[in-house]
Design a protein around this motif. Structure first.
Motif, PDB file in Angstrom:
ATOM      1  N   MET A 172     -26.608  35.939  -4.047  1.00  0.00           N
ATOM      2  CA  MET A 172     -27.372  35.298  -5.195  1.00  0.00           C
ATOM      3  C   MET A 172     -26.278  35.132  -6.507  1.00  0.00           C
ATOM      4  O   MET A 172     -26.538  34.518  -7.173  1.00  0.00           O
ATOM      5  N   GLN A 173     -25.567  36.286  -6.419  1.00  0.00           N
ATOM      6  CA  GLN A 173     -24.566  36.547  -7.957  1.00  0.00           C
ATOM      7  C   GLN A 173     -23.775  35.140  -8.171  1.00  0.00           C
ATOM      8  O   GLN A 173     -23.630  34.773  -9.279  1.00  0.00           O
ATOM      9  N   ILE A 174     -23.516  34.652  -7.158  1.00  0.00           N
ATOM     10  CA  ILE A 174     -22.473  33.208  -7.534  1.00  0.00           C
ATOM     11  C   ILE A 174     -23.215  31.980  -7.443  1.00  0.00           C
ATOM     12  O   ILE A 174     -22.732  30.902  -7.684  1.00  0.00           O
ATOM     13  N   GLN A 175     -24.510  32.047  -6.989  1.00  0.00           N
ATOM     14  CA  GLN A 175     -25.391  30.854  -7.360  1.00  0.00           C
ATOM     15  C   GLN A 175     -25.735  30.510  -8.769  1.00  0.00           C
ATOM     16  O   GLN A 175     -26.695  31.388  -9.116  1.00  0.00           O
ATOM     17  N   ALA A 176     -25.445  29.636  -9.440  1.00  0.00           N
ATOM     18  CA  ALA A 176     -25.868  29.425 -10.742  1.00  0.00           C
ATOM     19  C   ALA A 176     -27.323  29.428 -10.903  1.00  0.00           C
ATOM     20  O   ALA A 176     -27.816  29.643 -11.822  1.00  0.00           O
ATOM     21  N   ASP A 177     -27.979  28.738 -10.153  1.00  0.00           N
ATOM     22  CA  ASP A 177     -29.397  28.637 -10.273  1.00  0.00           C
ATOM     23  C   ASP A 177     -30.039  29.985 -10.024  1.00  0.00           C
ATOM     24  O   ASP A 177     -31.181  30.177 -10.706  1.00  0.00           O
ATOM     25  N   LYS A 178     -29.654  30.795  -9.274  1.00  0.00           N
ATOM     26  CA  LYS A 178     -30.156  32.372  -9.386  1.00  0.00           C
ATOM     27  C   LYS A 178     -29.534  33.156 -10.269  1.00  0.00           C
ATOM     28  O   LYS A 178     -30.038  34.365 -10.534  1.00  0.00           O
ATOM     29  N   ASN A 179     -28.518  32.802 -10.770  1.00  0.00           N
ATOM     30  CA  ASN A 179     -27.888  33.866 -11.777  1.00  0.00           C
ATOM     31  C   ASN A 179     -27.514  32.925 -13.114  1.00  0.00           C
ATOM     32  O   ASN A 179     -26.344  32.690 -13.368  1.00  0.00           O
ATOM     33  N   PRO A 180     -28.376  32.253 -13.915  1.00  0.00           N
ATOM     34  CA  PRO A 180     -28.079  31.481 -14.998  1.00  0.00           C
ATOM     35  C   PRO A 180     -27.350  31.912 -16.206  1.00  0.00           C
ATOM     36  O   PRO A 180     -26.569  31.641 -17.043  1.00  0.00           O
ATOM     37  N   LEU A 181     -27.499  33.281 -16.297  1.00  0.00           N
ATOM     38  CA  LEU A 181     -26.361  34.110 -17.240  1.00  0.00           C
ATOM     39  C   LEU A 181     -25.060  34.499 -16.798  1.00  0.00           C
ATOM     40  O   LEU A 181     -24.347  35.424 -17.645  1.00  0.00           O
ATOM     41  N   ASN A 182     -24.788  34.254 -15.585  1.00  0.00           N
ATOM     42  CA  ASN A 182     -23.619  34.624 -14.952  1.00  0.00           C
ATOM     43  C   ASN A 182     -23.230  36.166 -15.109  1.00  0.00           C
ATOM     44  O   ASN A 182     -22.346  36.571 -15.366  1.00  0.00           O
ATOM     45  N   LEU A 183     -24.328  36.727 -14.820  1.00  0.00           N
ATOM     46  CA  LEU A 183     -24.262  38.262 -14.566  1.00  0.00           C
ATOM     47  C   LEU A 183     -23.626  38.858 -13.442  1.00  0.00           C
ATOM     48  O   LEU A 183     -23.566  38.211 -12.315  1.00  0.00           O
ATOM     49  N   SER A 184     -22.781  40.005 -13.545  1.00  0.00           N
ATOM     50  CA  SER A 184     -22.195  40.551 -12.510  1.00  0.00           C
ATOM     51  C   SER A 184     -22.843  41.944 -12.147  1.00  0.00           C
ATOM     52  O   SER A 184     -22.877  42.800 -12.999  1.00  0.00           O
ATOM     53  N   LEU A 185     -23.316  42.027 -10.694  1.00  0.00           N
ATOM     54  CA  LEU A 185     -23.806  43.370 -10.465  1.00  0.00           C
ATOM     55  C   LEU A 185     -22.731  44.000  -9.275  1.00  0.00           C
ATOM     56  O   LEU A 185     -22.870  45.009  -9.278  1.00  0.00           O
ATOM     57  N   VAL A 186     -22.066  42.918  -8.599  1.00  0.00           N
ATOM     58  CA  VAL A 186     -21.188  43.571  -7.747  1.00  0.00           C
ATOM     59  C   VAL A 186     -20.011  44.302  -8.091  1.00  0.00           C
ATOM     60  O   VAL A 186     -19.235  43.428  -8.640  1.00  0.00           O
ATOM     61  N   ASN A 187     -19.628  45.121  -8.014  1.00  0.00           N
ATOM     62  CA  ASN A 187     -18.478  46.033  -8.456  1.00  0.00           C
ATOM     63  C   ASN A 187     -17.174  45.831  -7.682  1.00  0.00           C
ATOM     64  O   ASN A 187     -16.209  45.238  -7.834  1.00  0.00           O
ATOM     65  N   SER A 188     -17.363  45.773  -6.124  1.00  0.00           N
ATOM     66  CA  SER A 188     -16.369  45.603  -5.320  1.00  0.00           C
ATOM     67  C   SER A 188     -17.267  45.248  -3.931  1.00  0.00           C
ATOM     68  O   SER A 188     -18.273  45.587  -3.740  1.00  0.00           O
ATOM     69  N   TRP A 189     -16.265  44.832  -3.059  1.00  0.00           N
ATOM     70  CA  TRP A 189     -16.841  44.496  -1.631  1.00  0.00           C
ATOM     71  C   TRP A 189     -15.744  44.266  -0.773  1.00  0.00           C
ATOM     72  O   TRP A 189     -14.541  43.829  -1.222  1.00  0.00           O
ATOM     73  N   GLN A 190     -15.964  44.501   0.395  1.00  0.00           N
ATOM     74  CA  GLN A 190     -14.805  44.224   1.382  1.00  0.00           C
ATOM     75  C   GLN A 190     -15.403  44.086   2.969  1.00  0.00           C
ATOM     76  O   GLN A 190     -16.353  44.527   3.031  1.00  0.00           O
ATOM     77  N   ILE A 191     -14.776  43.034   3.552  1.00  0.00           N
ATOM     78  CA  ILE A 191     -15.000  42.804   4.929  1.00  0.00           C
ATOM     79  C   ILE A 191     -14.283  43.439   5.828  1.00  0.00           C
ATOM     80  O   ILE A 191     -12.926  43.322   5.623  1.00  0.00           O
ATOM     81  N   SER A 192     -14.547  44.116   7.134  1.00  0.00           N
ATOM     82  CA  SER A 192     -13.651  44.760   7.636  1.00  0.00           C
ATOM     83  C   SER A 192     -14.272  44.368   9.353  1.00  0.00           C
ATOM     84  O   SER A 192     -15.353  44.108   9.555  1.00  0.00           O
ATOM     85  N   ASN A 193     -13.470  44.769  10.283  1.00  0.00           N
ATOM     86  CA  ASN A 193     -13.628  44.529  11.674  1.00  0.00           C
ATOM     87  C   ASN A 193     -14.257  43.287  12.041  1.00  0.00           C
ATOM     88  O   ASN A 193     -15.313  43.041  12.950  1.00  0.00           O
ATOM     89  N   ALA A 194     -13.752  42.219  11.293  1.00  0.00           N
ATOM     90  CA  ALA A 194     -14.388  40.761  11.512  1.00  0.00           C
ATOM     91  C   ALA A 194     -13.686  40.137  13.051  1.00  0.00           C
ATOM     92  O   ALA A 194     -12.627  40.369  13.035  1.00  0.00           O
TER      93      ALA A 194
END
Length: 64
Positions: free
Chosen positions: A1-23
């Motif tokens: 939702m953070q990267i979708q402009a219609d759901k985040n019109p103020l371009n706010l950032s809540l996610v500090n970090s993320w990682q995908i593993s064992n893909a």
């Protein structure tokens, strides 16, 4: 939702970090572990008796 402009019109950032593993991918399915950290702002509200209540606020609305 953070990267979708219609759901985040103020371009706010809540996610500090993320990682995908064992893909791994099999045909059209992706199996992976996602780990992330977020910061959710808190609002302090006095209970009128000398105590405080803290409410987590999401500028993006309900998070799921």
């Amino acid at each position: 939702m953070q990267i979708q402009a219609d759901k985040n019109p103020l371009n706010l950032s809540l996610v500090n970090s993320w990682q995908i593993s064992n893909a791994s991918a099999v045909e059209t399915s992706l199996d992976a572990q996602l780990q992330g950290s977020v910061q959710i702002p808190l609002q302090a509200i006095s209970d009128g008796l000398g105590g405080w209540r803290y409410i987590g606020l999401s500028p993006l609305g309900a998070l799921s």
